[in-house]
Design a protein around this motif. Sequence first.
Motif, mmCIF file in Angstrom:
data_model
loop_
_atom_site.group_PDB
_atom_site.id
_atom_site.type_symbol
_atom_site.label_atom_id
_atom_site.label_comp_id
_atom_site.label_asym_id
_atom_site.label_seq_id
_atom_site.Cartn_x
_atom_site.Cartn_y
_atom_site.Cartn_z
ATOM 1 N N GLU A 178 0.856 -1.186 0.000
ATOM 2 C CA GLU A 178 0.000 0.000 0.000
ATOM 3 C C GLU A 178 0.888 1.230 0.000
ATOM 4 O OE1 GLU A 178 -2.206 0.866 3.527
ATOM 5 O OE2 GLU A 178 -3.689 2.118 2.464
ATOM 6 N N GLY A 179 0.442 2.261 -0.662
ATOM 7 C CA GLY A 179 1.179 3.514 -0.635
ATOM 8 C C GLY A 179 1.117 4.163 0.737
ATOM 9 N N ARG A 180 2.094 4.996 1.026
ATOM 10 C CA ARG A 180 2.120 5.693 2.314
ATOM 11 C C ARG A 180 0.963 6.686 2.374
ATOM 12 N NH1 ARG A 180 5.066 6.743 6.755
ATOM 13 N NH2 ARG A 180 5.319 8.906 7.462
ATOM 14 N N LEU A 181 0.358 6.781 3.554
ATOM 15 C CA LEU A 181 -0.819 7.636 3.740
ATOM 16 C C LEU A 181 -0.370 9.089 3.903
ATOM 17 C CD1 LEU A 181 -2.746 5.334 6.230
ATOM 18 C CD2 LEU A 181 -3.191 5.622 3.783
ATOM 19 N N LEU A 182 -0.280 9.791 2.781
ATOM 20 C CA LEU A 182 0.118 11.195 2.794
ATOM 21 C C LEU A 182 -1.055 12.118 2.486
ATOM 22 C CD1 LEU A 182 3.603 10.978 1.046
ATOM 23 C CD2 LEU A 182 3.048 10.957 3.481
ATOM 24 N N PHE A 183 -2.279 11.606 2.703
ATOM 25 C CA PHE A 183 -3.472 12.447 2.562
ATOM 26 C C PHE A 183 -4.270 12.354 3.858
ATOM 27 C CE2 PHE A 183 -4.080 8.352 0.451
ATOM 28 C CZ PHE A 183 -5.149 7.804 1.155
ATOM 29 N N MET A 184 -5.157 13.315 4.047
ATOM 30 C CA MET A 184 -5.953 13.383 5.269
ATOM 31 C C MET A 184 -6.907 12.192 5.348
ATOM 32 S SD MET A 184 -5.237 16.178 7.071
ATOM 33 C CE MET A 184 -6.694 16.842 7.881
ATOM 34 N N PRO A 185 -7.318 11.796 6.549
ATOM 35 C CA PRO A 185 -8.306 10.719 6.686
ATOM 36 C C PRO A 185 -9.551 10.993 5.857
ATOM 37 C CG PRO A 185 -7.347 11.220 8.824
ATOM 38 C CD PRO A 185 -6.820 12.253 7.861
ATOM 39 N N THR A 186 -10.172 9.941 5.368
ATOM 40 C CA THR A 186 -11.275 10.069 4.401
ATOM 41 C C THR A 186 -12.647 9.986 5.045
ATOM 42 O OG1 THR A 186 -11.189 7.677 3.994
ATOM 43 C CG2 THR A 186 -9.834 9.096 2.589
ATOM 44 N N TYR A 187 -12.724 9.848 6.341
ATOM 45 C CA TYR A 187 -13.991 9.655 7.058
ATOM 46 C C TYR A 187 -13.847 10.321 8.424
ATOM 47 C CZ TYR A 187 -17.547 7.030 9.727
ATOM 48 O OH TYR A 187 -18.602 6.668 10.514
ATOM 49 N N LYS A 188 -14.805 11.068 8.979
ATOM 50 C CA LYS A 188 -16.204 11.143 8.623
ATOM 51 C C LYS A 188 -16.571 12.597 8.445
ATOM 52 C CE LYS A 188 -20.715 9.709 10.223
ATOM 53 N NZ LYS A 188 -21.779 10.408 10.426
ATOM 54 N N TYR A 189 -17.256 12.907 7.309
ATOM 55 C CA TYR A 189 -17.634 14.276 6.954
ATOM 56 C C TYR A 189 -19.154 14.433 7.042
ATOM 57 C CZ TYR A 189 -12.881 15.041 5.317
ATOM 58 O OH TYR A 189 -11.519 15.183 5.255
ATOM 59 N N ILE A 190 -19.594 15.666 6.883
ATOM 60 C CA ILE A 190 -21.032 15.953 6.862
ATOM 61 C C ILE A 190 -21.479 15.960 5.404
ATOM 62 C CG2 ILE A 190 -22.834 17.598 7.471
ATOM 63 C CD1 ILE A 190 -20.977 18.708 9.620
ATOM 64 N N PRO A 191 -22.259 14.969 4.979
ATOM 65 C CA PRO A 191 -22.679 14.942 3.563
ATOM 66 C C PRO A 191 -23.670 16.068 3.263
ATOM 67 C CG PRO A 191 -23.776 13.200 4.801
ATOM 68 C CD PRO A 191 -22.777 13.823 5.740
ATOM 69 N N THR A 192 -23.549 16.625 2.049
ATOM 70 C CA THR A 192 -24.459 17.688 1.632
ATOM 71 C C THR A 192 -24.515 17.749 0.121
ATOM 72 O OG1 THR A 192 -24.893 20.067 1.714
ATOM 73 C CG2 THR A 192 -22.589 19.377 1.758
ATOM 74 N N ASN A 193 -25.677 18.114 -0.387
ATOM 75 C CA ASN A 193 -25.835 18.343 -1.825
ATOM 76 C C ASN A 193 -25.675 19.813 -2.189
ATOM 77 O OD1 ASN A 193 -26.289 15.711 -2.821
ATOM 78 N ND2 ASN A 193 -28.407 15.750 -2.045
ATOM 79 N N GLN A 194 -25.521 20.658 -1.179
ATOM 80 C CA GLN A 194 -25.324 22.087 -1.408
ATOM 81 C C GLN A 194 -24.081 22.532 -0.643
ATOM 82 O OE1 GLN A 194 -29.069 23.787 -0.146
ATOM 83 N NE2 GLN A 194 -30.009 23.465 -2.163
ATOM 84 N N PRO A 195 -22.907 22.164 -1.137
ATOM 85 C CA PRO A 195 -21.672 22.469 -0.408
ATOM 86 C C PRO A 195 -21.334 23.950 -0.470
ATOM 87 C CG PRO A 195 -21.147 21.500 -2.530
ATOM 88 C CD PRO A 195 -22.643 21.437 -2.393
ATOM 89 N N ASN A 196 -20.580 24.369 0.516
ATOM 90 C CA ASN A 196 -20.067 25.728 0.558
ATOM 91 C C ASN A 196 -18.556 25.634 0.751
ATOM 92 O OD1 ASN A 196 -19.712 28.473 0.736
ATOM 93 N ND2 ASN A 196 -20.504 28.641 2.840
ATOM 94 N N PRO A 197 -17.795 25.407 -0.349
ATOM 95 C CA PRO A 197 -16.343 25.207 -0.225
ATOM 96 C C PRO A 197 -15.696 26.325 0.562
ATOM 97 C CG PRO A 197 -17.071 24.779 -2.467
ATOM 98 C CD PRO A 197 -18.250 25.366 -1.743
ATOM 99 N N GLY A 198 -14.806 25.957 1.456
ATOM 100 C CA GLY A 198 -14.137 26.918 2.328
ATOM 101 C C GLY A 198 -14.785 27.037 3.678
ATOM 102 N N ASP A 199 -16.065 26.624 3.783
ATOM 103 C CA ASP A 199 -16.767 26.671 5.055
ATOM 104 C C ASP A 199 -16.352 25.467 5.894
ATOM 105 O OD1 ASP A 199 -18.990 27.812 6.768
ATOM 106 O OD2 ASP A 199 -19.653 25.737 6.521
ATOM 107 N N ARG A 200 -16.153 25.687 7.191
ATOM 108 C CA ARG A 200 -15.686 24.599 8.058
ATOM 109 C C ARG A 200 -16.675 23.445 8.078
ATOM 110 N NH1 ARG A 200 -12.170 23.416 12.151
ATOM 111 N NH2 ARG A 200 -12.921 22.024 13.792
ATOM 112 N N GLU A 201 -17.943 23.711 8.088
ATOM 113 C CA GLU A 201 -18.935 22.633 8.134
ATOM 114 C C GLU A 201 -18.911 21.790 6.872
ATOM 115 O OE1 GLU A 201 -23.747 22.372 8.504
ATOM 116 O OE2 GLU A 201 -22.693 23.687 9.914
ATOM 117 N N THR A 202 -18.449 22.358 5.766
ATOM 118 C CA THR A 202 -18.378 21.617 4.508
ATOM 119 C C THR A 202 -17.075 20.843 4.383
ATOM 120 O OG1 THR A 202 -19.791 23.228 3.390
ATOM 121 C CG2 THR A 202 -18.405 21.842 1.998
#
Length: 762
Positions: A493-517
Motif C-alpha cells: 500500500e502507498g504511504r498515507l500522505l493524505f488526510m483521513p477520508t472519514y467522517k464528513y457531513i454529507p451535503t448536496n449544497q456544499p459551501n467550499p471553504g466553510d468549516r462545516e463543509t
Amino acid sequence: MSSQTETSPPPTAPPPRSVTSSIPPPPSLPPATAAAAPSGPAHSNPFQTFQSSVNALLREHESSYQTTLPLTFFAGTYNVNGKTPNSSHDLVPWLETELSTGVGDPDIVAVGLQEVVDLNAGNVVVDSFMTGDNGVGKEKVDEWREKTTAALDIIACTRDHKYVHLCTSHMVGVVLSVYCKKEWESKISDVQPVCVPTGKMGLANKGAAMIRMDVADTSMCILSAHFAAHRSKVRKRNRDFHTISTRNVFRDDDTKDFADLTMKEQKREKEAASQRRGLSRGTSALPGALPGALPGVGEESKDAHRRRLSVVNQEIEGGAASQKQKRGSDWWENADNVLFGNPSLPGKAVSSASVPPPPPPDAGVVRGVRPSKDKDALMSISAREISKSLREDEEDDEEDVEDEGQDESQYVSELGKMCALDHDIVVWMGDLNYRIDVSMDIKEVYELLNVISSDRSSVSHEANVDEAVDLLINKDQLVIERAAGRVFKGFDEGRLLFMPTYKYIPTNQPNPGDRETDWYDDRPDKKMRCPAWCDRVLWRVQDGCCETVKLLQYRRTDGIYISDHKPVNALLECQIKQIDREKREEILQSIVKQSHEKVEELHVACKVTGAWEFETDGHDEDEISVVTLENLSKTAPAKWSLENGKAGVPCWMRVLTSFEGELGPGEKIEMRARIEPDIDGEYHIDDSNENAIDDIHPGAIIKVNVHNGNTVYVACMNKWLDRRQKERAAAATTQARESSTAKKSGGGFRDSMKHKMGWKKS
C-alpha cells in the motif's frame, strides 16, 4: 498532504498457490518425481504434483517464450452513502489522474463503490432472494455506471481513445465496474464476476464484489469490499478479509476437465456407499429420492416457507414489502426458484457486457449466492432478529466479540476452482473500515488533525506536522494488523500522505471553504465518530511471477460532498506478461517428454517365477517351496513388501524369508516357504484332528507390492490339504447315500446304525 509514489514495506507472506497450465499427467508417478515439485501447499493427487514439477521446469525457460507489456491501472473507491452525484462532471476530479509524469490515461479503470443503496433490513433480506436484474440496487447501479461512463468520456474526449465497459458485479450496496481502452479489449479474456457476502447468516450487508480476468497472459483479480464497521471490530474486519480472499468462487479452466472427472468418480463412490448403507439398514434406495421424503410433505413445506416469507416482508423495516409489490408476481416465482432449488433457472446473475471472445453459456457467475441452508435459516428466524443483526453494525461496542466464522489461517485448494489469492496480480480496494486504534482518544485525534491542516509557514511547524502524521499512521489499525501479519499478507500500500477520508457531513449544497463543509463531523449534538483512513487501495503480486507493480499516485479527492467519505484513487504502473504460444508449446512438449522418460527410468518392473506348492502335510521339514522375485529394471532399485505382511499369509504356511526388502537393478531374490503343521499351537492338520481340515482353504493368492513399480502376485497351493478335503467330501457323500438306501429298505435309520455298530436283535 499530497499524492505520492512511496510504498510501505509489505509484511512477509507465505508462498502463494500457483495458477498452472493444463498438462496431461503421466500414467503413474513415483516419489522421486514428486520430490521435484516446488515447495508450497501439499498436493492431493499425482496430477497436481506432476503439473507443478513441469511448471517449475517451464519457469526456468520463461525468457525464451515470454515478454512483458506495460499496463497502467487506475483503481478508485468511494463509499457513496446511498447518494448519487448531481452530474457526471462531479466525478471527473476523482477519475482524473492529474499526473505530470506523462504516463497518459490509464489502460484499465476499476471503479469500486460501497453503500450504493441503504443497508437496511428490507434491502438486505430482499436481495437475498432476488435474482438477476431484479436484485436490490439495480437502478442505482445503472445510474452510477452511466455517470461514471460519461465522466470517463469527458476525460477522454480530448484524447485519441475511448473507454468501453467490460463488466459490472454488484451485491446490494457493493459495486465494482471495470473499463478499458478500446485497444485493450481484445487482450482481455475469461472475465468472471462474483460476489462474496460476509454478513451474519450469509446476509450481503457486508462483503465484496469481485471480477477476475486474464489481461494478455497475466491473471488479475479486482475487488471492491466493504468490511465490518466501528473501531472495536478489528478481528471481524480481519475475518472478512480472510473469508473473501480464500473463498474458491472462480472457475479454473486449466484444471476443470480433470476436476470434472474426479468429481464424477467421487460421486459414483458416494452413491455406491449410500446404496450399500441403505440396503444394510433395510431401507429403499430409489434414484433421486430424498432422505426421509414422504408423499405430500414437499408441498406443505413449500407453503410454510411462503407463509414465513410473507411474515418477514410485513415485519422488516425499510421497504421489503414495497419491493415485492414493485416486482410483481415474478418476485415470488424467483424467490421460489431460489428457495426450493429449481435446477432449470440460474442463480443471481451479474450484469456484464460482452467481452471478446464471448464467454461460454455457463460462464454466468452467481451474484451474492448463499447456500440453501443459509436461506432456510434466514426464513426460520424472525424479522426482529434480522433487524437486530443489521443494527449491530451501528453499535460501537467497546469489546470486539469473536463471532462464528471460518479459520483465518487456513484455506483449502479445490481442483477446478480458484480464489482471489490464486491470481498473478490482486488489486483490493474499498471501504475497509479500519480506524484509528481505540488506544488514542478521539479528542487527541482531532488535535493532531488540527496541527496537520494548519498553515505550514515555518520549518519548526513543518516538523510538528510530520510528527503528527506519523503518530496517526502508527495508530492506524490496518497498519498495525499488517505489521503483525494478521491480514493482507504479501500486499503493498502507498504511504498515507493524505488526510483521513472519514467522517464528513454529507451535503448536496456544499459551501467550499466553510468549516462545516470541509471539516470532519464534530457536531456536539451528534455522536462523534473518530476520523479514519477507511477507504484504501492495496495490491499484491504473487511470489515467483514476472509481473511487477509500481505505485504512481495514491490520493484522496476533495470537492465531492455527497457522502460522509471522500473518494480515493491509486494509479499503478504494471508490467504484465505476454507469451509466445507456439514457442512455449515446443518447450512444454520437450519438458513433458523428458519428464515421462524420467518417470519410465525410475518406474521399475518386477516379475515372479514359480508358485508356492506343497505335496505333504508339513511334517516333512525338507519340503521347501521356492519362488523367485526379479527386478527387471536396469537403472532403479525396487522396494517390495508382502501385502499385510504375516497377516496376509495363509495360516497353514510359513514364509522363511523377509516380508519386505529392496532389490537392486537386475537383482533376484529367492522367497522360500514351507507348510506350517502347527497352527497357533492349537491343533495339527493331520488325521488326529480332521475336523479342522474342512475350515481351511487350500489355495491363496499373495500380493507383492512394488512401491515404485508394478504389482505382482504369488500363487500358493496346499495339495495335501486339497486332497484330504476332496476325500472327506467323497466319504460324506457315500455315507449319506448308504443311509438313504437303508432307510428305503425298511430297517429304518435306527436299525441301520445298530447294524453298523455290530448290535444284534435279541
